[in-house]
Write an enzyme that holds these catalytic residues in place. Sequence first.
Site, PDB file in Angstrom:
ATOM      1  N   CYS A  87       0.777  -1.271   0.081  1.00 29.00           N
ATOM      2  CA  CYS A  87      -0.031   0.043   0.017  1.00 29.00           C
ATOM      3  C   CYS A  87       0.810   1.187   0.020  1.00 29.00           C
ATOM      4  O   CYS A  87       2.094   1.422  -0.392  1.00 29.00           O
ATOM      5  CB  CYS A  87      -0.881   0.055   1.085  1.00 29.00           C
ATOM      6  SG  CYS A  87      -0.211   0.009   2.996  1.00 29.00           S
TER       7      CYS A  87
HETATM    8  C1  RB5 Z   1      -3.833   5.382   0.496  1.00 24.78           C
HETATM    9  O1  RB5 Z   1      -5.038   4.999   0.565  1.00 24.78           O
HETATM   10  C2  RB5 Z   1      -2.932   4.985   1.749  1.00 24.78           C
HETATM   11  O2  RB5 Z   1      -3.942   5.240   3.136  1.00 24.78           O
HETATM   12  C3  RB5 Z   1      -2.887   3.407   1.791  1.00 24.78           C
HETATM   13  O3  RB5 Z   1      -2.257   3.076   0.593  1.00 24.78           O
HETATM   14  C4  RB5 Z   1      -1.845   3.205   2.890  1.00 24.78           C
HETATM   15  O4  RB5 Z   1      -0.790   3.666   3.173  1.00 24.78           O
HETATM   16  C5  RB5 Z   1      -2.480   2.680   4.320  1.00 24.78           C
HETATM   17  O5  RB5 Z   1      -1.822   2.246   5.134  1.00 24.78           O
END
Ligand code: RB5
Length: 155
Positions: free
Chosen positions: A66
């Site tokens: 993420c």
């Molecule tokens: C973006 O949605 C961001 O919040 C996600 O990719 C992540 O970093 C969450 O922990």
Amino acid sequence: MRIVIDADDAGLQLKHDLVDHLETLGVEVIDLNYLGKTPDASYPEIGYNLAVRIKDQEYDRGILICGTGLGMAMIANKVETVYAGPCHDVYSAERLRKSNNAQVITMGARVVGVELAKTIVDAWLEAEFQGGSSKPKVETMHNLENQSFHPETEL
Ligand code: RB5
């Protein structure tokens, strides 16, 4: 070893780069591509979908990407018997397997560069749980997890 990978929108490019990298090395990796089927999904659903497959022993190890690696680790750790940790350096990636016996590594595409991410994944794939003095600690973690999910059972 059956390896699975997935990412949210922030991690898509790094996911593709890592799939290409692993395929170049001859390592088979299944891309669950949850976003491709559910475009509105965000990291909790995507991470949960992968973690449940680890829990069900459909796959042995998982990679979740993420923006930071944090949200993916948090949701994967909510699934019983699944252990995940964010790693942005090689030493942590090795210890995640050798000391913690975690099945899932998470990374943040906004934290780590692609070349370092490849090296981190390679180190994580090569490492195995070392047992020894780490074994009772991991067993304690399993017992406490069991207590948390099933408070009616005795420790
Ligand atoms: C973006 O949605 C961001 O919040 C996600 O990719 C992540 O970093 C969450 O922990």
